[in-house]
Motif scaffolding. Sequence first.
Motif, mmCIF file in Angstrom:
data_model
loop_
_atom_site.group_PDB
_atom_site.id
_atom_site.type_symbol
_atom_site.label_atom_id
_atom_site.label_comp_id
_atom_site.label_asym_id
_atom_site.label_seq_id
_atom_site.Cartn_x
_atom_site.Cartn_y
_atom_site.Cartn_z
ATOM 1 N N GLU A 67 0.756 -1.250 -0.198
ATOM 2 C CA GLU A 67 -0.214 0.095 0.065
ATOM 3 C C GLU A 67 0.925 1.070 0.092
ATOM 4 O O GLU A 67 0.543 2.452 0.144
ATOM 5 C CB GLU A 67 -1.029 0.289 1.178
ATOM 6 C CG GLU A 67 -2.029 -0.928 1.271
ATOM 7 C CD GLU A 67 -3.114 -0.858 2.234
ATOM 8 O OE1 GLU A 67 -4.024 -1.566 2.123
ATOM 9 O OE2 GLU A 67 -2.772 -0.293 3.393
ATOM 10 N N ILE A 68 2.189 1.148 -0.164
ATOM 11 C CA ILE A 68 3.116 2.407 -0.073
ATOM 12 C C ILE A 68 4.001 1.945 -1.233
ATOM 13 O O ILE A 68 4.821 1.048 -1.431
ATOM 14 C CB ILE A 68 3.664 2.612 1.335
ATOM 15 C CG1 ILE A 68 4.316 4.025 1.143
ATOM 16 C CG2 ILE A 68 4.500 1.513 1.590
ATOM 17 C CD1 ILE A 68 4.729 4.213 2.522
ATOM 18 N N ARG A 69 4.287 3.201 -2.180
ATOM 19 C CA ARG A 69 5.469 3.052 -3.205
ATOM 20 C C ARG A 69 6.116 4.532 -3.120
ATOM 21 O O ARG A 69 5.569 5.550 -2.960
ATOM 22 C CB ARG A 69 4.831 2.704 -4.685
ATOM 23 C CG ARG A 69 4.304 1.451 -4.637
ATOM 24 C CD ARG A 69 4.140 1.019 -5.954
ATOM 25 N NE ARG A 69 3.343 0.096 -6.045
ATOM 26 C CZ ARG A 69 2.213 -0.436 -6.958
ATOM 27 N NH1 ARG A 69 2.002 0.238 -7.979
ATOM 28 N NH2 ARG A 69 1.725 -1.584 -7.085
ATOM 29 N N GLY A 70 7.439 4.318 -3.699
ATOM 30 C CA GLY A 70 8.030 5.553 -3.798
ATOM 31 C C GLY A 70 9.610 5.466 -3.920
ATOM 32 O O GLY A 70 10.238 4.219 -3.625
ATOM 33 N N ASP A 108 5.721 14.159 -7.259
ATOM 34 C CA ASP A 108 6.853 13.651 -8.238
ATOM 35 C C ASP A 108 6.212 12.469 -9.083
ATOM 36 O O ASP A 108 6.930 12.039 -10.033
ATOM 37 C CB ASP A 108 7.980 13.103 -7.576
ATOM 38 C CG ASP A 108 7.750 11.901 -6.535
ATOM 39 O OD1 ASP A 108 6.481 11.472 -6.477
ATOM 40 O OD2 ASP A 108 8.339 11.408 -5.572
ATOM 41 N N GLY A 109 5.142 12.096 -8.978
ATOM 42 C CA GLY A 109 4.175 11.146 -9.656
ATOM 43 C C GLY A 109 4.849 9.607 -9.442
ATOM 44 O O GLY A 109 4.437 8.744 -10.095
ATOM 45 N N ILE A 110 5.617 9.589 -8.601
ATOM 46 C CA ILE A 110 6.340 8.058 -7.991
ATOM 47 C C ILE A 110 5.835 7.682 -6.890
ATOM 48 O O ILE A 110 5.602 6.644 -6.407
ATOM 49 C CB ILE A 110 7.893 8.369 -8.194
ATOM 50 C CG1 ILE A 110 8.114 8.400 -9.728
ATOM 51 C CG2 ILE A 110 8.328 6.982 -7.554
ATOM 52 C CD1 ILE A 110 9.585 8.799 -9.802
ATOM 53 N N SER A 111 5.856 8.654 -5.883
ATOM 54 C CA SER A 111 5.463 8.413 -4.351
ATOM 55 C C SER A 111 3.951 8.399 -4.090
ATOM 56 O O SER A 111 3.242 9.143 -4.547
ATOM 57 C CB SER A 111 5.896 9.297 -3.546
ATOM 58 O OG SER A 111 7.388 9.409 -3.567
ATOM 59 N N MET A 112 3.392 7.250 -3.641
ATOM 60 C CA MET A 112 2.072 7.144 -3.381
ATOM 61 C C MET A 112 1.777 6.145 -2.342
ATOM 62 O O MET A 112 2.442 5.173 -1.839
ATOM 63 C CB MET A 112 1.512 6.781 -4.614
ATOM 64 C CG MET A 112 1.861 5.368 -5.267
ATOM 65 S SD MET A 112 1.416 5.054 -7.078
ATOM 66 C CE MET A 112 2.302 6.198 -8.018
#
Length: 132
Positions: A67-70, A108-112
């Motif tokens: 549930e977390i990316r970046g 940044d379009g990467i962290s979510m």
Amino acid sequence: MSYRHIFIIKGKVILTGQDFIIANVYAPCDTIAKQELWVCLSQFILDTRDANVCVCGDFNSVRTKEEIRGRSVVFRQLDADNFNNFIDNSFPIDLPICGTLFTWYRGDGISMSRIDRFFVSAKWCDSWPNCI
């Protein structure tokens, strides 16, 4: 009991006369403060378990690594464990989200991550069975 970080609304559906409670949460980022919030919310949920209750908002916690990316994301297992214990012990129903896996995105379009949730009581689902 302190309701810091929680905004509670009590109301009635005019057409049916059904009472409801909505608790909107904005959880702190600090682990200890979050744990205090989970204790408070658990008691609130237990005290209102026979009502139409929705606890929703920004919980600033994820349940799993998925549930977390970046780029520089740090998964905090203790926060996830505490959050999962709160959910498991309070018995709220965690409504699924539709259309996306994440609810928060950095510019940044990467962290979510998925830090926003809707928990509802069993009675809420009985009253409004098609909620998503």
